[in-house]
Design a protein around this motif. Structure first.
Motif, mmCIF file in Angstrom:
data_model
loop_
_atom_site.group_PDB
_atom_site.id
_atom_site.type_symbol
_atom_site.label_atom_id
_atom_site.label_comp_id
_atom_site.label_asym_id
_atom_site.label_seq_id
_atom_site.Cartn_x
_atom_site.Cartn_y
_atom_site.Cartn_z
ATOM 1 N N LEU A 232 0.871 -1.169 0.000
ATOM 2 C CA LEU A 232 0.000 0.000 0.000
ATOM 3 C C LEU A 232 0.912 1.224 0.000
ATOM 4 C CD1 LEU A 232 -1.665 -2.344 1.523
ATOM 5 C CD2 LEU A 232 -2.974 -0.505 2.441
ATOM 6 N N GLY A 278 -7.213 1.999 -0.504
ATOM 7 C CA GLY A 278 -6.266 1.263 0.321
ATOM 8 C C GLY A 278 -6.814 0.043 1.032
ATOM 9 N N ILE A 458 -7.500 4.276 6.341
ATOM 10 C CA ILE A 458 -8.019 3.369 5.322
ATOM 11 C C ILE A 458 -9.481 3.128 5.620
ATOM 12 C CG2 ILE A 458 -7.855 1.068 4.358
ATOM 13 C CD1 ILE A 458 -4.966 1.069 5.012
#
Lengths: 562, 452
Positions: A232, A278, A458
């Motif tokens: 990520l 994400g 996220i």
């Protein structure tokens, strides 16, 4: 020229910091004064205005705020000024996109009765310049097993990993092999970290992190035997799924293990990161796709996608579309905002990948199909196909960022083919620069570390950061609904058939009693609920004698301990 | 078949010579960047923290006076200079860059109560409790003249003696007149040894006086009878008067909106008024915990600085209820005068401990020449911090200021007292007939009456 470009020094999103003093005027404006041309020019200008309007919408990033309800005059004034600025900067960005971008995208148009999906790579290579045709090749390495690939985010470097332990880093611009090492054990997956200096390889027992020189930097023992790795970018998190179905997130800047979850759904090797928000999506053998974030041990979303195991998964860069494929030879395109199927395509796919421009590559066996939506309405249809030699089993397809190239990792090595129109032609130097020097790379590393997002950011909808959280109200069923339910239950109870008893036990009075009992049993849960509600409302009333008293005496009422 | 593939030639995208700057290409497409809002939030947090790291507002103290400093004057033509007068009659001209005395103006026998400079920068007028008004020649040529005496002192151009001690003086903008405040308001001309005109309304001493920057004939004064009076020089009698509950120590006109002025009051608040409508204050600025002694506006008209008896200097927004910034030092005692420098970057405070102190107006500002890239970066960080300043984490960092313990305790005490007052008022209202008790807004509450 360089100085001109350097004056656009704002870093994020073009809002608030763009100056529109550097723009040229649209040609329509300057010619409009000449009378007999002005009509056609005006029509042209209208068309271009429509285009610009559409683009402005993209840059506005949502609707303007409604300031009618704001009572505070100062706040209203400030917000109005800001909204004005947003509009101006979106218009400026749209004009820049129209006039100032250096490159144009690729395309493939068939003439006459020709169809684009019949066009072969050889015929494309003949039409295209030498430099681009160099990018079409097959590297045959039959002994070292099926290959997987990964590209850096600027598309300049590629890491290839063969199952039998061959790791190679290639500079794609010069097609130079930078380093290759043989680790002498199974390598299942390879993933680049934030730049070309570091990559992670999922080896037999644990994943390892290597340097560009091939030096082993870290051995990540906690992850165990990993099947897939994903990085990520914004959060510097390395996500891995291992043989036992455990999902782990590790922060590669400090080495901290952020999350460690047992998915509970068995072994799976289908994992993808949604670049938009994400979240990590896993496809399971039960046909469900689960989406995870590092701060919760239960998945955010669990959706049943296919009747059989999910064989692969891919996310569109805009974050709204997801393509999944199952063993039943169907590809489904999902809308992630509503979690609904938009389209089902009858297509085999062992591996899927979306390009920057939204083209979908699906590969099975030795055949690769590229699907594109031409009208922009998310209706995918066949665009190009490519079939390789019979023995080549496609393992992974991956589009190269900022280029019209598709990288294919297969059982005999890797190949690269040209797919016109798949890459983004204009890169942003501060997001990903294919022509990066080492100084620029170091600067970018520092800046991206400063901008590293904490794992709590996220979420499924990333635009919610900074907005007001609305308190959730639970919906209570209305009285009518409850009564209707009760009636329905009574009806079903009345319809039940009773066993016919013999030997004098089937008396009508007993049958009637039995029937009444069944109806009462059906009514009971509703009546219980009603009495409970009465109790709670009575209790509430009891503890609020304040509401009866006038306002001035409320502070004298003694509060009973409840 | 028409086909085109992206092909980039290296020379178009890289620099030609190593002396060139690197080429930068921008594409503002939102799809290229993900999680923009989260990135902006992280940047806002980092910007707030950096701001606090670089917040060093105190530049230096100017030491030299032997008694507490009562008044200051700034020369509108010469940015680096500031005049200060103290309680022992000592007037000094300071160079702020080197923080040294350039010139001294000895002569006053008692305390110097007021200092002002004419708008063309040639004459310094000082008045004191020895009933004299002295005019000094301070044009640039004279000061740079090495013909001065060895101890850097100058002789007055003129000395006018009058009947009573003076409390304040101010010079007309773009004019020839200056006004003194004392037992009455006197209007003087440079060349006359007696006042040209006298205004008298009420029997109390006038303690401060200010000419309007936009309208040269209007001036505002404040007197010991808790009033603020507006005078017009063209009329023979004073124009309007508003009486408040407590005395106003100082007044400052907003240079960008000359119809508004702000009054620094004894009750720890500053009141902004529109001179045309004196029945209600435009804004009440509350944050000090003791009497506000002096006030000065920034030349941008957007901020003003106040110095108070509680040993702090605060900077307020012109329309904001609470201060943006507070400056304090252990060594700084009661602040009696403050000035905002003419380039809106510095704040000068003169206090009881015989020192003048130089502060930055924006605590984390980078002084000196700022390169365009640096400036843009600062502007960007400021903008992104303002966009997210309402979020709790960022707000906590941006708002945080260290207060000296006495100020902190006094502020808590004041808050408790005001809360108690408010609660009592609410209960009185609740226990009486609806509509019989009307709460006045604070803007009106402190005004007793307005008189023509």
């Amino acid at each position: 020229m360089a100085a001109f470009w350097n004056s656009f020094d704002s870093e994020i999103s073009g809002c608030d910091c763009l100056g529109d003093s550097h723009l040229r005027q649209a040609p329509g404006d300057s010619i409009a004064s000449v009378p007999y041309i002005s009509v056609t020019m005006a029509a042209k200008k209208e068309n271009s205005d429509d285009e610009v309007d559409e683009k402005v919408k993209k840059y506005l990033r949502g609707e303007a705020a409604n300031l009618e309800g704001v009572k505070d005059k100062k706040l209203k004034g400030q917000l109005a000024v800001r909204e004005d600025l947003y509009g101006k900067s979106a218009k400026t960005a749209a004009k820049i996109e129209k006039w100032l971008l250096p490159s144009e995208g690729g395309y493939l148009e068939a003439e006459g009765i020709e169809k684009t999906w019949r066009i072969k790579q050889e015929s494309i290579a003949r039409e295209v310049d030498i430099l681009s045709s160099r990018n079409q090749y097959d590297i045959v390495l039959p002994e070292l097993g099926p290959y997987t690939l990964d590209f850096t985010s600027n598309g300049r470097y590629m890491a290839a990993a063969g199952r039998k332990g061959h790791l190679a880093i290639v500079d794609m611009k010069t097609l130079n092999l930078i380093k290759e090492i043989q680790v002498r054990e199974t390598v299942r997956d390879v993933a680049y970290l934030h730049n070309e200096l570091f990559f992670a390889a999922a080896q037999k027992k644990y994943p390892y992190i290597y340097n560009r020189e091939g030096t082993e930097l870290h051995c990540l023992k906690e992850h165990g035997p990993v099947l897939r790795l994903q990085f990520l970018k914004n959060h510097f998190l390395l996500a891995s799924i291992n043989k036992f179905g455990q999902l782990r997130y590790q922060d590669v800047t400090m080495g901290e293990m952020i999350g460690n979850f047992r998915t509970g759904l068995g072994r799976t090797d289908v994992m993808q990161v949604n670049p938009f928000n994400g979240v990590v999506a896993l496809g399971h053998s039960s046909g469900t796709v689960t989406m995870w974030k590092p701060t919760s041990s239960v998945p955010l979303v669990k959706m049943l996608c296919h009747p059989g195991p999910v064989s692969s998964l891919a996310f569109h860069p805009n974050g709204h579309l997801m393509a999944t494929s199952g063993r039943e030879n169907k590809i489904k395109i999902w809308d992630l905002r509503k979690f609904e199927v938009i389209q089902t395509l009858p297509c085999h796919a062992k591996t899927l990948n979306f390009s920057q421009k939204g083209l979908l590559a699906a590969g099975t066996g030795s055949f690769i199909q590229i699907l594109a939506d031409f009208s922009g309405s998310q209706n995918y249809s066949s665009y190009m196909t490519h079939s390789m030699a019979k023995g080549y089993q496609v393992g992974k397809v991956l589009f190269r960022p900022y280029e019209d190239i598709l990288g294919i990792g297969h059982s005999m090595g890797w190949s690269s083919i040209l797919i016109p129109g798949s890459g983004e032609p204009n890169f942003d130097s501060w997001v990903a620069n294919p022509f990066e020097t080492s100084k620029q790379r170091r600067e970018k590393e520092v800046h991206s570390l400063l901008d590293k997002l904490p794992p709590e950011t996220i979420m499924l909808d990333p635009t919610k950061v900074g907005t007001v959280r609305v308190p959730q109200k639970k919906e209570k069923p209305t009285k009518k609904d409850v009564e209707a339910e009760m009636e329905a239950a009574i009806e079903t109870a009345k319809d039940t058939e009773f066993k016919k008893k013999t030997k004098g036990r089937n008396k009508p009075s007993k049958r009637a009693k039995k029937r009444r009992e069944m109806i009462d049993k059906a009514k009971r849960p509703f009546l219980e609920q009603q009495t409970q509600e009465h109790e709670t409302s009575r209790k509430k009333q009891k503890t609020n004698p304040e509401t009866e008293m006038p306002k001035s005496l409320q502070r004298f009422v003694r509060q009973k301990a409840t | 078949m028409k086909v085109k593939v992206i092909s980039r030639s290296t020379d178009e995208f890289t620099r030609e010579r190593s002396q060139d700057l690197q080429r930068v290409f921008r594409n503002f497409d939102p799809t290229l960047r993900s999680q923009e809002k989260a990135v902006e939030y992280v940047r806002a947090l980092n910007a707030a923290k950096l701001d606090k790291i670089f917040a060093r507002p105190f530049i230096g103290a100017m030491d030299g006076h032997r008694d507490s400093i009562k008044c200051m004057a700034k020369n509108p033509n010469y940015l680096k200079a500031i005049f200060s007068g103290s309680d022992d009659g000592d007037i000094r001209l300071w160079d702020m860059a080197s923080r040294r005395t350039v010139c001294q103006f000895p002569g006053h026998q008692g305390a110097v109560q007021g200092l002002t400079v004419s708008t063309d920068g040639s004459i310094l007028v000082s008045c004191g409790s020895d009933c004299t008004v002295r005019l000094w020649n301070v044009s640039d040529a004279n000061l740079a003249d090495s013909d001065n005496l060895s101890d850097n002192s100058a002789k007055p151009q003129a000395v006018y003696v009058w009947k009573n001690a003076f409390r304040a003086v101010d010079h007309q903008w773009d004019g020839d007149l200056f006004a003194t405040a004392g037992a009455q308001v006197d209007i003087w001309n440079h060349n006359r040894s007696q006042p040209v005109n006298t205004f008298d309304w009420g029997s109390d001493t006038t303690i401060s006086i200010r000419f309007n920057p936009g309208e040269p004939n209007i001036l505002a004064t404040s007197a010991n009878d808790r009033s603020i009076t507006l005078y017009d020089l063209r009329m023979s009698s004073p124009a309007r008067k508003v009486i408040m509950r407590t005395k106003t120590n100082s007044i400052a006109w907003n240079p960008m909106e000359p119809m508004n002025f702000t009054a620094a009051n004894e009750d720890c608040n500053c009141y902004s008024y529109d001179a045309r409508k004196l029945e209600e204050a435009k804004c009440v600025h509350k944050d000090h915990v003791s009497a506000v002694m002096d006030i000065d506006f920034s030349p941008t008209g957007r901020e003003f600085v106040t110095g108070s008896y509680d040993r702090t200097v605060r900077i307020f927004q012109y329309n904001g209820g609470h201060s943006r910034e507070i400056y304090h030092t252990k060594r700084m005692q009661r602040v009696f005068c403050v000035k905002y420098s003419c380039d809106a970057s510095y704040v000068i405070s003169g206090s009881d401990d015989t020192n003048l102190r130089l502060w930055k107006a924006k605590a984390s500002e980078q002084l000196g020449v700022v390169l365009p890239r640096e400036r843009k970066k600062h502007e960007y960080l400021e903008a992104v911090k303002n966009r997210y300043k309402h979020l709790p984490e960022v707000k906590r960092i941006v708002r945080h200021r260290h207060l000296p313990k006495p100020v902190y305790k006094a502020a808590n005490l004041r808050r408790t007292m005001i809360e108690a007052e408010r609660r009592k008022e609410q209960r009185r209202k609740a226990h009486s007939a609806p509509g019989s008790i009307v709460t006045e807004p604070v803007r009106k509450r402190r005004i007793i009456k307005e008189v023509e």
